[in-house]
Design a protein around this motif. Sequence first.
Motif, PDB file in Angstrom:
ATOM      1  N   ASP A 184       0.821  -1.223   0.000  1.00  0.00           N
ATOM      2  CA  ASP A 184       0.000   0.000   0.000  1.00  0.00           C
ATOM      3  C   ASP A 184       0.855   1.274   0.000  1.00  0.00           C
ATOM      4  O   ASP A 184       0.938   1.994   1.003  1.00  0.00           O
ATOM      5  CB  ASP A 184      -0.920  -0.034   1.249  1.00  0.00           C
ATOM      6  CG  ASP A 184      -1.943   1.106   1.260  1.00  0.00           C
ATOM      7  OD1 ASP A 184      -2.160   1.739   0.200  1.00  0.00           O
ATOM      8  OD2 ASP A 184      -2.502   1.359   2.335  1.00  0.00           O
ATOM      9  N   LEU A 185       1.453   1.572  -1.150  1.00  0.00           N
ATOM     10  CA  LEU A 185       2.350   2.723  -1.252  1.00  0.00           C
ATOM     11  C   LEU A 185       1.583   4.043  -1.162  1.00  0.00           C
ATOM     12  O   LEU A 185       0.564   4.228  -1.832  1.00  0.00           O
ATOM     13  CB  LEU A 185       3.099   2.684  -2.586  1.00  0.00           C
ATOM     14  CG  LEU A 185       3.842   1.395  -2.951  1.00  0.00           C
ATOM     15  CD1 LEU A 185       4.651   1.603  -4.230  1.00  0.00           C
ATOM     16  CD2 LEU A 185       4.727   0.914  -1.822  1.00  0.00           C
ATOM     17  N   CYS A 186       2.094   4.957  -0.326  1.00  0.00           N
ATOM     18  CA  CYS A 186       1.556   6.317  -0.370  1.00  0.00           C
ATOM     19  C   CYS A 186       2.299   7.082  -1.477  1.00  0.00           C
ATOM     20  O   CYS A 186       3.235   6.557  -2.083  1.00  0.00           O
ATOM     21  CB  CYS A 186       1.700   7.019   0.976  1.00  0.00           C
ATOM     22  SG  CYS A 186       3.396   7.337   1.433  1.00  0.00           S
ATOM     23  N   TYR A 187       1.904   8.334  -1.739  1.00  0.00           N
ATOM     24  CA  TYR A 187       2.456   9.040  -2.888  1.00  0.00           C
ATOM     25  C   TYR A 187       3.981   9.161  -2.826  1.00  0.00           C
ATOM     26  O   TYR A 187       4.669   8.930  -3.825  1.00  0.00           O
ATOM     27  CB  TYR A 187       1.828  10.430  -3.028  1.00  0.00           C
ATOM     28  CG  TYR A 187       2.434  11.182  -4.178  1.00  0.00           C
ATOM     29  CD1 TYR A 187       2.095  10.848  -5.485  1.00  0.00           C
ATOM     30  CD2 TYR A 187       3.381  12.179  -3.969  1.00  0.00           C
ATOM     31  CE1 TYR A 187       2.671  11.504  -6.557  1.00  0.00           C
ATOM     32  CE2 TYR A 187       3.968  12.831  -5.048  1.00  0.00           C
ATOM     33  CZ  TYR A 187       3.615  12.490  -6.334  1.00  0.00           C
ATOM     34  OH  TYR A 187       4.195  13.111  -7.397  1.00  0.00           O
ATOM     35  N   ALA A 188       4.499   9.493  -1.652  1.00  0.00           N
ATOM     36  CA  ALA A 188       5.943   9.682  -1.543  1.00  0.00           C
ATOM     37  C   ALA A 188       6.680   8.377  -1.859  1.00  0.00           C
ATOM     38  O   ALA A 188       7.735   8.387  -2.511  1.00  0.00           O
ATOM     39  CB  ALA A 188       6.302  10.171  -0.139  1.00  0.00           C
ATOM     40  N   GLU A 189       6.137   7.255  -1.415  1.00  0.00           N
ATOM     41  CA  GLU A 189       6.756   5.956  -1.723  1.00  0.00           C
ATOM     42  C   GLU A 189       6.616   5.626  -3.207  1.00  0.00           C
ATOM     43  O   GLU A 189       7.548   5.160  -3.854  1.00  0.00           O
ATOM     44  CB  GLU A 189       6.107   4.860  -0.869  1.00  0.00           C
ATOM     45  CG  GLU A 189       6.443   5.004   0.615  1.00  0.00           C
ATOM     46  CD  GLU A 189       5.615   4.097   1.522  1.00  0.00           C
ATOM     47  OE1 GLU A 189       6.055   3.828   2.655  1.00  0.00           O
ATOM     48  OE2 GLU A 189       4.514   3.670   1.092  1.00  0.00           O
ATOM     49  N   ASP A 190       5.438   5.864  -3.728  1.00  0.00           N
ATOM     50  CA  ASP A 190       5.162   5.554  -5.127  1.00  0.00           C
ATOM     51  C   ASP A 190       6.109   6.318  -6.054  1.00  0.00           C
ATOM     52  O   ASP A 190       6.597   5.790  -7.053  1.00  0.00           O
ATOM     53  CB  ASP A 190       3.709   5.922  -5.438  1.00  0.00           C
ATOM     54  CG  ASP A 190       3.288   5.518  -6.828  1.00  0.00           C
ATOM     55  OD1 ASP A 190       3.069   4.320  -7.038  1.00  0.00           O
ATOM     56  OD2 ASP A 190       3.221   6.397  -7.703  1.00  0.00           O
ATOM     57  N   ALA A 191       6.380   7.564  -5.701  1.00  0.00           N
ATOM     58  CA  ALA A 191       7.204   8.414  -6.560  1.00  0.00           C
ATOM     59  C   ALA A 191       8.643   7.916  -6.645  1.00  0.00           C
ATOM     60  O   ALA A 191       9.339   8.182  -7.625  1.00  0.00           O
ATOM     61  CB  ALA A 191       7.177   9.857  -6.048  1.00  0.00           C
ATOM     62  N   SER A 192       9.094   7.172  -5.618  1.00  0.00           N
ATOM     63  CA  SER A 192      10.475   6.680  -5.651  1.00  0.00           C
ATOM     64  C   SER A 192      10.539   5.162  -5.789  1.00  0.00           C
ATOM     65  O   SER A 192      11.591   4.552  -5.604  1.00  0.00           O
ATOM     66  CB  SER A 192      11.206   7.125  -4.380  1.00  0.00           C
ATOM     67  OG  SER A 192      10.613   6.508  -3.253  1.00  0.00           O
ATOM     68  N   ALA A 193       9.396   4.541  -6.134  1.00  0.00           N
ATOM     69  CA  ALA A 193       9.364   3.076  -6.210  1.00  0.00           C
ATOM     70  C   ALA A 193      10.112   2.553  -7.433  1.00  0.00           C
ATOM     71  O   ALA A 193      10.107   3.175  -8.487  1.00  0.00           O
ATOM     72  CB  ALA A 193       7.915   2.590  -6.240  1.00  0.00           C
ATOM     73  N   GLN A 194      10.758   1.421  -7.266  1.00  0.00           N
ATOM     74  CA  GLN A 194      11.374   0.728  -8.399  1.00  0.00           C
ATOM     75  C   GLN A 194      10.340  -0.096  -9.145  1.00  0.00           C
ATOM     76  O   GLN A 194      10.391  -0.241 -10.358  1.00  0.00           O
ATOM     77  CB  GLN A 194      12.508  -0.174  -7.885  1.00  0.00           C
ATOM     78  CG  GLN A 194      13.665   0.636  -7.287  1.00  0.00           C
ATOM     79  CD  GLN A 194      14.445  -0.140  -6.267  1.00  0.00           C
ATOM     80  OE1 GLN A 194      13.859  -0.791  -5.395  1.00  0.00           O
ATOM     81  NE2 GLN A 194      15.774  -0.086  -6.356  1.00  0.00           N
ATOM     82  N   VAL A 195       9.427  -0.656  -8.368  1.00  0.00           N
ATOM     83  CA  VAL A 195       8.336  -1.432  -8.969  1.00  0.00           C
ATOM     84  C   VAL A 195       7.041  -0.998  -8.303  1.00  0.00           C
ATOM     85  O   VAL A 195       7.003  -0.767  -7.095  1.00  0.00           O
ATOM     86  CB  VAL A 195       8.517  -2.952  -8.748  1.00  0.00           C
ATOM     87  CG1 VAL A 195       7.415  -3.732  -9.477  1.00  0.00           C
ATOM     88  CG2 VAL A 195       9.885  -3.412  -9.210  1.00  0.00           C
ATOM     89  N   ASP A 196       6.006  -0.878  -9.110  1.00  0.00           N
ATOM     90  CA  ASP A 196       4.682  -0.513  -8.600  1.00  0.00           C
ATOM     91  C   ASP A 196       3.706  -1.538  -9.151  1.00  0.00           C
ATOM     92  O   ASP A 196       3.579  -1.697 -10.357  1.00  0.00           O
ATOM     93  CB  ASP A 196       4.329   0.901  -9.096  1.00  0.00           C
ATOM     94  CG  ASP A 196       2.972   1.354  -8.603  1.00  0.00           C
ATOM     95  OD1 ASP A 196       2.507   0.820  -7.574  1.00  0.00           O
ATOM     96  OD2 ASP A 196       2.380   2.241  -9.230  1.00  0.00           O
TER      97      ASP A 196
END
Lengths: 238, 238, 238, 238, 238, 238
Positions: free
Chosen positions: C174-186
Amino acid sequence: MRVDNRKYDELRPVTITRNFTKYSAGSILVASGNTKVICTASIEEYVPPHIKNTGTGWITAEYSLLPGATPSRVPRESTKGKISGRTHEIQRLIGRSLRAICDLALLKERTIWIDCDVIQADGGTRTAAITGGYIALADAVQWLIDKNVIKENPLINSVAAISAGIVNNIALLDLCYAEDASAQVDMNFVMTGSGKYIEVQGTGEEYAFDEDQLAKMLTLARKGICEITEIQKKALGT
Amino acid sequence: MRVDNRKYDELRPVTITRNFTKYSAGSILVASGNTKVICTASIEEYVPPHIKNTGTGWITAEYSLLPGATPSRVPRESTKGKISGRTHEIQRLIGRSLRAICDLALLKERTIWIDCDVIQADGGTRTAAITGGYIALADAVQWLIDKNVIKENPLINSVAAISAGIVNNIALLDLCYAEDASAQVDMNFVMTGSGKYIEVQGTGEEYAFDEDQLAKMLTLARKGICEITEIQKKALGT
Amino acid sequence: MRVDNRKYDELRPVTITRNFTKYSAGSILVASGNTKVICTASIEEYVPPHIKNTGTGWITAEYSLLPGATPSRVPRESTKGKISGRTHEIQRLIGRSLRAICDLALLKERTIWIDCDVIQADGGTRTAAITGGYIALADAVQWLIDKNVIKENPLINSVAAISAGIVNNIALLDLCYAEDASAQVDMNFVMTGSGKYIEVQGTGEEYAFDEDQLAKMLTLARKGICEITEIQKKALGT
Amino acid sequence: MRVDNRKYDELRPVTITRNFTKYSAGSILVASGNTKVICTASIEEYVPPHIKNTGTGWITAEYSLLPGATPSRVPRESTKGKISGRTHEIQRLIGRSLRAICDLALLKERTIWIDCDVIQADGGTRTAAITGGYIALADAVQWLIDKNVIKENPLINSVAAISAGIVNNIALLDLCYAEDASAQVDMNFVMTGSGKYIEVQGTGEEYAFDEDQLAKMLTLARKGICEITEIQKKALGT
Amino acid sequence: MRVDNRKYDELRPVTITRNFTKYSAGSILVASGNTKVICTASIEEYVPPHIKNTGTGWITAEYSLLPGATPSRVPRESTKGKISGRTHEIQRLIGRSLRAICDLALLKERTIWIDCDVIQADGGTRTAAITGGYIALADAVQWLIDKNVIKENPLINSVAAISAGIVNNIALLDLCYAEDASAQVDMNFVMTGSGKYIEVQGTGEEYAFDEDQLAKMLTLARKGICEITEIQKKALGT
Amino acid sequence: MRVDNRKYDELRPVTITRNFTKYSAGSILVASGNTKVICTASIEEYVPPHIKNTGTGWITAEYSLLPGATPSRVPRESTKGKISGRTHEIQRLIGRSLRAICDLALLKERTIWIDCDVIQADGGTRTAAITGGYIALADAVQWLIDKNVIKENPLINSVAAISAGIVNNIALLDLCYAEDASAQVDMNFVMTGSGKYIEVQGTGEEYAFDEDQLAKMLTLARKGICEITEIQKKALGT
């Protein structure tokens, strides 16, 4: 001497490959020198509103350049959200030219779509599209006859097209892109297999031409159409 | 036995023709069974606004079906005036897949456009577009190197794509159109030449699938990608 | 430790408010942490052309971000005159997900529109839209039953969605926006209440992931969906 | 005898009213029989992107039918949201025709817009638009000279246009709407005041025409243009 | 007696919730009876072209109905690809009204966007949007002052709006949807907190009204605006 | 003293030319000082969907500025691909105003289109369009009666429109462009021949106006409409 070593009245080599793809009623790859166009014919069992319930058929054409057809990429018209004036002009020309040699009443209430997609462009794409579109149309018509959908062949003639122009004050047949880009006059001719005119379109590019130049271009065009008509006959085996 | 006599884990024949047309930096005809896609790569010396002045490059893709690619004619998106949701999805997928194997900083501030035009469609057009698009990209990159525009090859891996699905409760590799139309699950896989995932997209068509079925499709996809990677290597002579 | 102090396998708090507005057959405010989406269900007594006269119903979804949903204003798609590729993808995903758990024949020839309008966006808007859209759909279906319009409940399961991803090489739920923006995989997962997959969509952001990472994300997703399913049940009082 | 009692080689009466409206650099009402067109010339101090910073000017034209110009109302293209193929063709033709008689370098980096709005349509609207557009252009050029904006007159010739056609196998000059609607061939000619061709466009309407018919139409057109050129000279007092 | 038991000169209850969402500089939920509108204020550091480099700021508004805001679903304007005439009128009205009470020079070269999204519609949505939009604007301005971006408060007055109308020949204040649908005259008034008019817009619905009726509606509107101004003051704590 | 030497309560000269073009059921050139508008009325034998099969008719209006109507060229809305908010507002206003004085049931199921094309613009184009549009409508209605298509005259009153405004704190009647551009308040009034209001629209341009100013503008408007009504009667010979 021309840029590609042709004589002033010499066509580029024309080749016609039938059954280029397998899902259309007609599918042609037509090449005129380095210009290559895929022409497919698709049949749909309805007609546009303006002839609905008249029992008569319709032939319509669409034209497009693949983005990679030229050295610098051509943006897609689907992405731009609208079709350019040039595209409109060309597809209206192709449609009119093919309808002119067809007895649409014999086609019955159905539409044949001629799709002309240029995969390699070196000038003369619209004339190649007409020359190849005719073969695609002929194959689609034969498909309808073979399937017993129609009985009589609605095509009353063949049709082909070619350009002529004035470059450095000299009349030339079948301009390639380099010639077209520096032409003073660019004319396109659509003619039947029996040598009559369907379309004559000539444009001076910031240039006006006289009677004599017009006459020369008319003569070149007649010669070119004559030769292409023979190549079309051979391709169709008729 | 499948509709075209393949085994459950058998790819359709894949062929890759390079230099299919002559004016693009890369031009490929890729065939996967009856599916045929022209992939061209065009280079433009600018980048989209969001990376302007960052010194880094961009790869973007566009996708289109020629109207005659399927038995019943597909209307042009240029005529409809907008691109469908399906087209949007596919071209975003192709673009992301190709960017994932490229060090965009090494490409410098320029864009490589990958145009994928389907001339014959029998299922798997988006995966064929990725498989062929990679070869077009590789050729365009080599063109840049040959011309001394860039020094280092920015491609850090190869990329290929394939579908797997569940049809009549059986997991199959590389669905053709007839299989795809009746599939319970349709998955697309994009993977690198070294066997890692770039994209995994699976959809139950009014159907939900379990852990075991997912595992089977993952296994099939790995096998398929492995074989396609070999064909890509051979095509590039590497 | 995550940006909002959650554990790697911890959901953000999910709340579901029914009857959020009063004129729709179903109207839900769903919150997942700071992400808030209004999901309304509207019933129309007709279906799209492709299923007309088949006696079967349809569920379709539309998705939009309110301009003030994010710190920097999002221009309206109505003003731009077209819907972006991203919006197309999301609303197709929501629609497919909801149709997958509904026996459309029991719905009869009518359409349920699920409108998902994000009023506050902190990542995971599409998964929240599916989770809340299901409740709006369930309320609309109950409305039809209460009004004796249909007799049998066409919903054969519940559906919920959640994201998982790889951030700094660690699998997170459950990625929040800040995590999603730096994710390697979504990755986004849509699953039924009984634990089967409807959609699996994973994307490496200029990154390729391996078997093991995929397995970890699958496990996280199953846990998350399980918890959300319980919250949905409670909200519906079932 | 023709529908309006003219001889086969007789023009309809042409009248040219200058200064028809007061806010444009040139404003003409041109009438050709019952066809009436307002042609205004507006000057803008910039040029289209393709000639920016070349020091050269541009002339462009737009064309429109007022909805009440014909017995059955013509929907506005602004309401339809796009310009038809026919309008595209016509405005490109007008623009090319006017550019052909202008030394654009002498105009300097500015654009003259020629707007042709048909208020009453009885055939020959595009040729009337060229004939009148030339006068509007001449007035705008004189305005620039009077204001000392340019020193040298960039117009190197006059230009006029007329139609000829084949109706019931007879060649006629200047077709009115009733003749045009039943014509076998419709040709438009754009010529300079010194009798050279700028544009020749002939179309068989489901009909093909021969050398002799073409020659007859060319002769008629030359006669008609000659007469219109005199009327233009008189209107300009030159 | 009115449909909702109000007296002829009685407002519906007005409530104003500040900080309704958390990412905008101003975010309001305004309710006027059953009409509910989310008004957010977003700040962007640029201005429209027509005031660029003048040092002055801009306030602009956009308005939209959520599809589920009314009993029968309202199609999205983003899907239709264009904004209706009604929406255009409303958002121009909101923008003008807010600009009228702001010294735009003090705002400096930036734009405040006021987005008004109706989540529940029972008549009077445009007037509620202005009433709530003012509070969102005031909060955004305070945000700029708190952040030391601007020093002086550019708001020189408050603004509110209300409708009045003639229903069954009786003048009523603040029409709800049922009243509006059967009104003979529908007027909207935008006024400052100090009782001056910014906008007066009255429309007879296939009906013409006289001096006396106009006077009555003006009186009702002044009373209503007066009461709303008090509610606005309370909401802002001023 | 006003810019064109008029008194504060003086109209510009109004002239009405009937039968301005010959193919429409009504065709008017209306001039109000330097503002000139062509208003044509066209009859179509169908109605918009929302009143289909109700037996009642419809009147609708479209409005456009010709590009050369003002000193700096106005781009065509057909070229921009959409109609501006201003145009939308104006054509809705014209349509409502004309419908307000017509018993649409007596018109039967047909539509009268009023097309207002401004050929010269000096302020007050929308009010001139209403004043002239009424005459075009009256002529079209008479045409229907003369042709025995309808028996009873559906027009129950006449309608005219005029502007008033506050310029430099002084109330003025019938603003010309120069006055309108510097006005503090701009109001438009649409009234019946018997002195009742159909539309009242007043806008403060970054300015708020008081009761007294409103009263003065109302008085001016009543005087102006009264005079225009007489001119309309004379034009119609009634």
